[in-house]
Design a protein around this motif. Structure first.
Motif, short mmCIF file in Angstrom:
data_model
loop_
_atom_site.label_atom_id
_atom_site.label_comp_id
_atom_site.label_asym_id
_atom_site.label_seq_id
_atom_site.Cartn_x
_atom_site.Cartn_y
_atom_site.Cartn_z
N ARG A 149 0.84 -1.20 0.00
CA ARG A 149 0.00 0.00 0.00
C ARG A 149 0.87 1.25 0.00
O ARG A 149 1.77 1.39 0.82
CB ARG A 149 -0.92 0.01 1.22
N PHE A 150 0.59 2.12 -0.94
CA PHE A 150 1.29 3.41 -1.00
C PHE A 150 0.24 4.51 -1.13
O PHE A 150 -0.84 4.30 -1.68
CB PHE A 150 2.25 3.44 -2.19
N ASP A 151 0.59 5.68 -0.61
CA ASP A 151 -0.34 6.80 -0.70
C ASP A 151 -0.57 7.17 -2.16
O ASP A 151 0.35 7.15 -2.98
CB ASP A 151 0.23 8.01 0.05
N GLU A 152 -1.79 7.55 -2.47
CA GLU A 152 -2.16 7.82 -3.85
C GLU A 152 -1.39 9.00 -4.44
O GLU A 152 -1.13 9.05 -5.65
CB GLU A 152 -3.67 8.08 -3.94
N PHE A 153 -0.97 9.94 -3.60
CA PHE A 153 -0.24 11.09 -4.13
C PHE A 153 1.06 10.67 -4.79
O PHE A 153 1.56 11.36 -5.69
CB PHE A 153 0.04 12.13 -3.03
N GLN A 154 1.64 9.54 -4.36
CA GLN A 154 2.90 9.10 -4.95
C GLN A 154 2.72 8.72 -6.42
O GLN A 154 3.57 9.01 -7.26
CB GLN A 154 3.49 7.94 -4.15
N PHE A 155 1.60 8.09 -6.72
CA PHE A 155 1.32 7.75 -8.11
C PHE A 155 1.05 9.03 -8.92
O PHE A 155 1.46 9.13 -10.08
CB PHE A 155 0.12 6.80 -8.19
N ALA A 156 0.38 9.99 -8.30
CA ALA A 156 0.12 11.26 -8.98
C ALA A 156 1.43 12.02 -9.24
O ALA A 156 1.60 12.65 -10.29
CB ALA A 156 -0.84 12.12 -8.16
N TRP A 157 2.36 11.95 -8.31
CA TRP A 157 3.65 12.62 -8.46
C TRP A 157 4.46 11.95 -9.58
O TRP A 157 5.07 12.63 -10.42
CB TRP A 157 4.39 12.59 -7.13
N ILE A 158 4.45 10.64 -9.61
CA ILE A 158 5.13 9.92 -10.69
C ILE A 158 4.50 10.26 -12.03
O ILE A 158 5.21 10.51 -13.02
CB ILE A 158 5.11 8.40 -10.43
N THR A 186 -4.43 12.87 5.46
CA THR A 186 -4.77 11.72 4.61
C THR A 186 -3.61 10.77 4.35
O THR A 186 -3.83 9.64 3.93
CB THR A 186 -5.32 12.19 3.26
N VAL A 187 -2.36 11.21 4.58
CA VAL A 187 -1.22 10.36 4.23
C VAL A 187 -0.85 9.43 5.37
O VAL A 187 -1.19 9.66 6.54
CB VAL A 187 0.01 11.21 3.82
N THR A 188 -0.14 8.38 5.03
CA THR A 188 0.23 7.36 6.01
C THR A 188 1.28 7.85 7.00
O THR A 188 1.22 7.56 8.19
CB THR A 188 0.76 6.11 5.28
N ASP A 189 2.26 8.62 6.50
CA ASP A 189 3.38 9.09 7.34
C ASP A 189 3.56 10.59 7.12
O ASP A 189 4.37 11.01 6.29
CB ASP A 189 4.65 8.32 6.96
N PRO A 190 2.81 11.41 7.84
CA PRO A 190 2.84 12.86 7.59
C PRO A 190 4.22 13.49 7.71
O PRO A 190 4.55 14.40 6.95
CB PRO A 190 1.89 13.41 8.65
N GLU A 191 5.05 13.02 8.64
CA GLU A 191 6.37 13.64 8.81
C GLU A 191 7.24 13.40 7.58
O GLU A 191 7.84 14.34 7.03
CB GLU A 191 7.08 13.10 10.05
N THR A 192 7.32 12.16 7.13
CA THR A 192 8.15 11.85 5.97
C THR A 192 7.63 12.56 4.72
O THR A 192 8.41 13.12 3.94
CB THR A 192 8.19 10.33 5.73
N VAL A 193 6.33 12.57 4.55
CA VAL A 193 5.75 13.23 3.38
C VAL A 193 6.02 14.73 3.42
O VAL A 193 6.47 15.33 2.44
CB VAL A 193 4.24 12.95 3.30
N GLY A 194 5.78 15.34 4.57
CA GLY A 194 5.92 16.78 4.68
C GLY A 194 7.35 17.26 4.58
O GLY A 194 7.62 18.32 4.01
#
Length: 283
Positions: A149-158, A186-194
């Protein structure tokens, strides 16, 4: 005026010994890839760690062994997706100064969005246009196949990066979707994402807008977030934090687009940004 973001303190007492161990591990993995091509994921992790480790003592990436390590990591990253996408039984990939015949792997545990982003960033840093194009043609569906499972934004970024490189439509809409998807709620790991993922999107936004001043402000912010993330007690002495890979890749794109890079930092090897090594040796 040039801004300077110094790297966080990092122990250097056993740097040479550590490099030797990593070099041996990386070479062993690379030499075994023809027999066990599904070790590509392990090989990428080790070669990238080796490339970053070289920058501990050579923060500008000014000497050949550092460049060579970055090229090896780039070649392994691209080979991951060459082996995963080939329709033949085998595929030839150049890795560590040799043309190697790898087995087709299809989807594997390591064929996922984070690996694609790593491979893309490495290819950008090394200015490997053909490899960037090949990565930009990797279907998003493949990155969903391994079941993780990966956050959907990662696919949008790719999707955004692939569209940018291939000159496809709706770039702005795709970037907005990627940015909107980084909402901490909404993201799984807000610190890493942010701190590690969103900043590259903001830098890219400034590149697309040709906003030179805004880009450099975004680069400073990205490095500050990177530093804050990697100075946490459980991360401060770990190799991955030595180089800010995503901001480095965005700085390379900006440099090649004519945007002056007005930020200096050990997190950003200056010689890699200025592409001094590119074309000097076959890759």
């Amino acid at each position: 005026m040039v801004s300077n973001i110094p790297r966080h303190p990092f122990p250097t007492g056993n740097a040479e010994e550590g490099l030797a161990v990593l070099q041996s591990s990386a070479q062993k993995l690379i030499d075994g890839l023809e027999a066990r091509s599904t070790r590509l994921g392990d090989a990428l992790g080790t070669t990238l760690m080796l490339a970053k480790a070289h920058c501990l003592m050579d923060p500008r990436a000014a000497i050949f062994p550092t460049w060579d390590a970055w090229v090896n990591a780039m070649q392994v990253g691209s080979a991951v997706f060459a082996a995963a996408t080939t329709t033949e039984a085998r595929v030839e990939c150049r890795i560590a100064h040799k043309d190697r015949i790898l087995q087709a792997t299809g989807s594997q545990w390591y064929v996922h969005p984070n690996t694609w982003l790593t491979a893309f960033y490495l290819a950008v840093v090394c200015r490997e246009r053909d490899r960037i194009t090949a990565l930009s043609q990797v279907p998003l569906s493949l990155l969903r196949e391994n079941g993780s499972r990966f956050d959907e934004f990662q696919f949008a970024w790719i999707d955004t990066l692939q569209t940018y490189w291939l000159g496809g439509p709706d770039l702005g809409q795709k970037l907005v979707a990627a940015v909107d998807g980084t909402d901490p709620e909404t993201v799984t790991d807000p610190e890493t994402v942010g701190k590690l993922m969103y900043p590259a999107m903001e830098m890219f936004h400034r590149i697309v807008r040709k906003d030179h001043a805004g880009f450099n402000r975004a680069l400073v912010a990205a490095l500050q977030w990177h530093k804050e993330y990697w100075t946490a007690e459980d991360r401060a002495a770990t190799i991955p934090g030595l180089v800010a890979l995503a901001p480095l890749a965005m700085a390379c794109i900006a440099h090649d687009a004519g945007i002056p890079i007005e930020v200096e930092s050990e997190y950003l090897p200056a010689v890699l940004i200025k592409r001094n090594w590119c074309g000097e040796f076959p890759t």
